[in-house]
Design an enzyme around this catalytic site. Sequence first.
Site, PDB file in Angstrom:
ATOM      1  N   MET A   1       0.814  -1.223   0.000  1.00 16.87           N
ATOM      2  CA  MET A   1       0.000   0.000   0.000  1.00 16.87           C
ATOM      3  C   MET A   1       0.844   1.268   0.000  1.00 16.87           C
ATOM      4  SD  MET A   1      -3.147  -0.851  -0.268  1.00 16.87           S
ATOM      5  CE  MET A   1      -4.061   0.585   0.292  1.00 16.87           C
TER       6      MET A   1
ATOM      7  N   HIS B   1     -11.636  20.835 -32.564  1.00 15.53           N
ATOM      8  CA  HIS B   1     -12.584  19.956 -33.268  1.00 15.53           C
ATOM      9  C   HIS B   1     -11.811  18.799 -33.895  1.00 15.53           C
ATOM     10  CE1 HIS B   1     -16.054  18.835 -35.732  1.00 15.53           C
ATOM     11  NE2 HIS B   1     -15.207  18.705 -36.746  1.00 15.53           N
TER      12      HIS B   1
END
Length: 451
Positions: free
Chosen positions: A37, A433
């Site tokens: 961890m 775009h």
Amino acid sequence: MDVDLLVIGWGKAGKTLAGRFAAAGKTVALVERSPEMYGGTCINIGCVPTKDLVVSAEERRDSDDPQEFFRTAVAGRDALIGTLNAANHQMLEKPGVTLVDGTARFTGPRTVVVDTAEGQVELTGETVVIGTGATSRRVDLPGFDSPRVFDSTTIQHIDPLPERLVIVGGGFIGLEFASMFTHFGSKVTILDRGEEFLPRVDRDVAEAVRQTLLDMGVTIEQGVRPTSLDDDGTHAVVHTTKGDFAADAVLVAAGRVPVTGELGLEAAGIEVDERGFVVVDDQLQTSVPGVYAVGDVNGGPQFTYISLDDNRIVWDAVMGQGTRRRSDRVAVPNTTFITPPLSMVGMDETQARKSGRNVLMAKKEVAKIAAMPRPKIVGETHGLFKLFVDADSQEILGATIFSIDSQELVNMVALAIRLGAKVSDLRDGIWTHPSSTEAFNEVLGTLEPLA
């Protein structure tokens, strides 16, 4: 050992504070009970590994063997997390920082004893930070101790991939895994104890999410409570208030509980609430002066970016001007990584109606947004946009975005809310775009009074 900062738990806030204090010339001790961890929940068993699996699952094609594909995906996940885990350890291998592997328990207000492989170590900190996180809630029902029952951590290494997966819990974690395992090739059934699907989400949004999951093959059962489980060695049967459900594996996604049981908080006089979360004030200080609780263990929103902000609050309280507060937070976004992801920030429709404001709403299904070709390009046109605007000030009040790239779009809306931007700033923006951002050009042109 006496140090300026004692951190218990290697999470986002704790490790960041440890690094900052060390850089400022302070002495630091960081205690972590599990080498697996290092870096915290997010990079090891939470956000990063599960999203890595989500992306892998979305890439699977019908021609791919589900079992082999899943094993390859898990191996890729493990390689990524191993790299991040090691990097987090290396980041704190610096002068002034002592890393202690072991389990800590309080013996006094700012003193802990750590059980390590070499024996006990006593640590005292001028400032103490508790960041032990949370863990999956267990279901205390007959048979649910079966090896076929998993939580959100253990199921990431399930082998073989289950042909039939039953998920107990219809919350956001359960939905993420339902979407993921369906794309990997499992037949998924969600058992939701609530009578209403996603009750805290606007009804039209909840229905859009539900239909999307149904379209991908997920079965959703509402108002179902499990009562017991039988495992005959080849498969499991979940017995419920509405019949039996056969499964090769069962995922319990019934929420998370704080990791505080072994800390001995009572010895320090640190208060917890009725759910076991550490009680903190607006600066994250516990009932004991100089002791703070950060991240999931303090009962706040369980997101790694909240833990990161907790670090800023504690740093300011101890080393700064002491002006930062939890209540300072504005427009905190969140995302559930189903396919496509569901993201929210600010007000939803229910809150907007109750706000007493003169509210405008813009709403459009993703498949019908002509100015946003990206969903069609990537082949995922499920979802919808909902945005709320103050008609008088033209300020953005909130948004729910169920669409590809929503985890990015929601951050733009969150920033707009924090800066007090006008709706025209998004609606009339010049965006690249093809991109998902272009949706704002079209969707915000459909604002109407909230009837």
